[in-house]
Design a protein around this motif. Structure first.
Motif, short mmCIF file in Angstrom:
data_model
loop_
_atom_site.label_atom_id
_atom_site.label_comp_id
_atom_site.label_asym_id
_atom_site.label_seq_id
_atom_site.Cartn_x
_atom_site.Cartn_y
_atom_site.Cartn_z
N PHE A 1 0.85 -1.19 0.00
CA PHE A 1 0.00 0.00 0.00
C PHE A 1 0.89 1.25 0.00
N THR A 2 0.59 2.20 -0.86
CA THR A 2 1.47 3.37 -1.00
C THR A 2 0.88 4.65 -0.40
N GLY A 3 -0.33 4.58 0.15
CA GLY A 3 -0.94 5.77 0.73
C GLY A 3 -0.37 6.09 2.10
N SER A 4 -0.90 7.12 2.72
CA SER A 4 -0.45 7.54 4.05
C SER A 4 -1.08 6.66 5.12
N LEU A 5 -0.58 6.79 6.34
CA LEU A 5 -1.16 6.07 7.48
C LEU A 5 -2.61 6.47 7.68
N GLU A 6 -2.93 7.74 7.49
CA GLU A 6 -4.31 8.21 7.63
C GLU A 6 -5.20 7.58 6.57
N ASP A 7 -4.68 7.47 5.32
CA ASP A 7 -5.45 6.81 4.25
C ASP A 7 -5.72 5.35 4.60
N ALA A 8 -4.69 4.68 5.09
CA ALA A 8 -4.82 3.26 5.45
C ALA A 8 -5.82 3.09 6.59
N GLN A 9 -5.74 3.98 7.58
CA GLN A 9 -6.66 3.90 8.72
C GLN A 9 -8.09 4.09 8.27
N SER A 10 -8.33 5.03 7.37
CA SER A 10 -9.68 5.30 6.88
C SER A 10 -10.22 4.10 6.10
N HIS A 11 -9.38 3.53 5.24
CA HIS A 11 -9.83 2.39 4.44
C HIS A 11 -10.08 1.17 5.32
N LEU A 12 -9.19 0.93 6.29
CA LEU A 12 -9.37 -0.21 7.19
C LEU A 12 -10.64 -0.05 8.02
N THR A 13 -10.92 1.17 8.47
CA THR A 13 -12.15 1.42 9.23
C THR A 13 -13.38 1.08 8.40
N ASP A 14 -13.38 1.49 7.13
CA ASP A 14 -14.50 1.19 6.24
C ASP A 14 -14.67 -0.32 6.06
N LEU A 15 -13.55 -1.02 5.88
CA LEU A 15 -13.61 -2.47 5.71
C LEU A 15 -14.14 -3.16 6.96
N LEU A 16 -13.67 -2.71 8.12
CA LEU A 16 -14.10 -3.31 9.38
C LEU A 16 -15.59 -3.09 9.63
N GLU A 17 -16.04 -1.88 9.33
CA GLU A 17 -17.46 -1.58 9.53
C GLU A 17 -18.33 -2.44 8.61
N ASP A 18 -17.91 -2.59 7.36
CA ASP A 18 -18.71 -3.38 6.42
C ASP A 18 -18.65 -4.87 6.76
N SER A 19 -17.47 -5.35 7.12
CA SER A 19 -17.32 -6.75 7.50
C SER A 19 -18.18 -7.08 8.71
N THR A 20 -18.20 -6.17 9.69
CA THR A 20 -19.02 -6.38 10.89
C THR A 20 -20.50 -6.31 10.54
N ARG A 21 -20.87 -5.36 9.70
CA ARG A 21 -22.28 -5.24 9.28
C ARG A 21 -22.77 -6.54 8.64
N LEU A 22 -21.98 -7.10 7.74
CA LEU A 22 -22.38 -8.34 7.08
C LEU A 22 -22.57 -9.47 8.08
N ARG A 23 -21.71 -9.51 9.10
CA ARG A 23 -21.77 -10.61 10.07
C ARG A 23 -22.81 -10.38 11.15
N MET A 24 -23.49 -9.24 11.10
CA MET A 24 -24.62 -9.00 12.01
C MET A 24 -25.96 -9.34 11.36
N ILE A 25 -25.92 -9.76 10.09
CA ILE A 25 -27.15 -10.17 9.40
C ILE A 25 -27.58 -11.52 9.96
N SER A 26 -28.74 -11.56 10.59
CA SER A 26 -29.18 -12.79 11.25
C SER A 26 -30.66 -12.71 11.57
N ASP A 27 -31.33 -13.84 11.51
CA ASP A 27 -32.73 -13.91 11.92
C ASP A 27 -32.88 -14.38 13.36
N VAL A 28 -31.74 -14.48 14.07
CA VAL A 28 -31.74 -14.91 15.47
C VAL A 28 -30.89 -13.94 16.28
N PRO A 29 -30.99 -13.94 17.64
CA PRO A 29 -30.22 -13.01 18.46
C PRO A 29 -28.71 -13.22 18.32
#
Length: 628
Positions: free
Chosen positions: A242-270
């Motif tokens: 990755f050639t971007g800045s630390l801030e760029d990497a942090q922003s992209h990783l945050t987006d990935l983590l939020e989306d990954s978590t969102r997908l894994r919260m899809i459930s018809d049970v608690p």
């Protein structure tokens, strides 16, 4: 989450009863429903269901495709099934489960292309009526297990080995090479299993077999193919950073983590989260609570009268996030009640002592939820283990010493060790000093028994193919070799085995946002400077977490859900250990050098040596052997 199994037999009557018995053995993986399908060609498949998506009968398996060409049994979740559904040309579905989408995607795109589209954790078997082929496949990292192989003239597969024992003429034979692997690592790495002729399908792999191959002596491992190779993908990203800045990497990783978590919260049970109080689980908990309109259930355990107790850390973080927190304190007596039977949950010898607290926290979580998220994967991807730092420091020091001197010292230490009854320390240092590359040195650090063949009566030297494969890569930094090796072995065959068996024994589905392959690939592309600074790993994860939780709550040394094995063996588990390591029992088994094992136990009891790690390794084999 579910259990799957299957059997191919020539010249046989109905196999429905056998498959149903195999289903019963997997009932803990799927207590909500079970099904059996049988063909006229000698193939039958079974499924036990833990209903997560579409709780109706529309999610029943074995499942037939709309085109009637395929029959599938599936274990796991494909989180991006809604996205895949939109890309399909045929959009008629009976219900809204991911299984229907998976089957339709395979019918439309073909198996290999469909597998590359799936973002999830899974193991599946699919029968193609037209081509008369059986295919097995497993997710990229190996979250979900799948055993396969032959016993006599039978081809069989299952989520767990215990189901294979329901086959009337199944005759398991101990694989001594696999046992040697276990003695080294506390687990048996894929593709091997504890039984000869039975294998684990490796992560990111699939295998397709014809009727002729199912009924012949075809080399099954040679038929396996990769649809995603961690070795190839990691090498590409390590060498194209990755050639971007630390801030760029942090922003992209945050987006990935939020989306990954969102997908894994899809459930018809608690659902909820396992919260140890460390960086990884705290990050997942914060991402979940941020996206939830109600307090997320969080679960943690502590240890009574132990310096390993860190439940207060998790409680403080839960309080800050506003989760609905649940905690349980574990005593030595709780371990005593569980340990004698723990072997039956794992099917193979398995000696990661955190299997016990992981089982207990899974049971706690299952009392309120059916799905839980965890923080697994952060250490291997973001340079989180302290042992990485120690090994790199030792390797750098080693490079300053002439090779001839290292060889002499290593040889002398090895000779000294062979003259001792156990020689554990001498063998370890001999290997470490004589290492020719950073991974060889790392092996001396992570192995419980550096030379397990010295303890076994009829040893076979364990193969080290993954060590050779990773060592052969041309990577920019020595740290990358350690993380990749752990990703290929320790993560898949220890961490994920531990969490799968512990959670599924309690009918709990466990999901890991950090192991989303998009996060894995991005993590591999990050420069090492973004992973560690000032002798601390997970630098970029810490920065992401600091934006959600105050550093004062998370900047603590972390052990995870560890276990105080030494104090247990000196206390409530002493009699249990004494019985399993009894001289007459060891002699009757004829597997280990009785004198050396009893010496190990005696030195520990009389506090001459610690040895609790090696003893736990021996004891968990003995416990497994007695159960099996």
């Amino acid at each position: 989450m579910c259990g799957i199994n299957g059997l191919f037999r020539l010249r046989t009557s109905s196999m429905a009863n056998i498959i149903q018995t195999m289903n019963v053995a997997l009932n803990h993986r799927g207590p909500d429903d079970n099904g059996v399908w049988e063909s006229e060609l000698g193939l039958a498949m079974g499924h036990t269901r833990l209903a997560i998506q579409d709780l109706s009968h529309d999610g029943h398996q074995p499942m037939h495709s709309a085109c009637h060409r395929y029959v599938m049994v599936f274990n796991g979740e494909v989180y991006n099934f809604e996205e895949i559904r939109q890309s399909l040309s045929q959009k008629y579905f009976r219900g809204h489960s991911d299984s229907e989408v998976i089957l339709s995607a395979i019918a439309e795109f073909g198996l290999e292309r469909a597998l590359r589209k799936f973002n999830g954790m899974f193991a599946l078997a699919i029968w193609d009526k037209q081509q008369k082929t059986l295919s097995l496949a497993r997710d990229r990292v190996g979250k979900k297990p799948l055993y396969f192989g032959r016993s006599n003239s039978n081809f069989c597969f299952s989520s767990e080995l215990k189901a294979l024992k329901a086959i009337p003429d199944f005759q398991p034979k101990l694989d001594m090479q696999a046992l040697g692997q276990y003695m080294r690592f506390n687990y048996i790495p894929a593709p091997y299993s504890i039984y000869e002729g039975i294998y684990k399908l490796e992560p990111g792999s699939f295998v397709t077999l014809t009727i002729e191959e199912l009924s012949s002596k075809t080399n099954l491992l040679e038929k396996c193919q990769k649809y995603w190779s961690a070795l190839d993908v990691a090498q590409h990203h390590f060498t194209h950073p990755f050639t971007g800045s630390l801030e760029d990497a942090q922003s992209h990783l945050t987006d990935l983590l939020e989306d990954s978590t969102r997908l894994r919260m899809i459930s018809d049970v608690p659902f909820g989260v396992l919260l140890s109080g460390g960086i990884d689980s705290s990050l997942v908990a914060s991402m979940m609570q941020k996206q939830s309109s109600f307090p997320v259930n969080s679960f943690s355990i502590g240890f009574s009268n132990s310096d390993k107790d860190e439940a207060h850390l998790a409680k403080n973080i839960a309080s800050y996030l506003g989760t609905s927190h649940n905690e349980l304190y574990v005593s030595g007596q709780d371990a005593l009640n569980l340990v004698p039977d723990i072997g039956k949950y794992y099917d193979e010898p398995f000696a990661d002592s955190s299997q016990i607290p992981t089982f207990i926290v899974s049971k706690l979580a299952r009392s309120k939820v059916t799905v839980a998220l965890s923080g697994d994967g952060g250490d291997e991807l973001f340079y989180g283990y302290n042992r990485y730092f120690r090994n790199i420091n030792n390797w750098q020091t080693s490079q300053k010493v002439p090779d001839i001197l290292k060889r002499i010292v290593s040889s002398q230490l090895y000779r000294y060790g062979t003259k001792q009854k156990l020689g554990l320390a001498a063998s370890k240092y001999a290997n470490e000093i004589g290492a020719t590359n950073v991974l060889e040195m790392y092996m001396s650090r992570i192995c419980k028994w550096v030379t397990p063949e010295r303890l076994m009566l009829n040893p076979k030297i364990p193969a080290q193919h993954k060590l050779l494969e990773v060592s052969a890569l041309n990577l920019p930094h020595p740290e990358q070799y350690l993380m990749l090796y752990d990703y290929l072995t320790y993560l898949c065959d220890d961490i994920l085995v531990k969490t799968d068996r512990a959670s599924m024994a309690n009918s709990l589905e466990l999901r890991s946002p950090l192991l989303d392959h998009r996060i894995t690939e991005f993590a591999w592309s990050l420069p090492m400077s973004m992973k560690y600074q000032e002798s601390k790993g997970k630098h970029i994860l810490r920065r992401v977490l600091d934006a959600h939780i105050p550093n004062s709550l998370t900047n603590n040394p972390k052990h995870g859900f560890g276990a105080p094995v030494k104090s247990w063996l000196n206390g409530p588990l002493n009699d249990w250990a004494e019985d399993l390591l009894a001289k007459d029992k060891l002699e009757q088994q004829g597997i280990f050098n009785c004198e050396k094992v009893t010496s190990l136990w005696s030195d520990f009891k009389h506090k001459k040596k610690k040895y609790h790690t090696q003893l736990w390794n021996m004891l968990m084999f003995q416990s497994w052997y007695q159960n099996q």
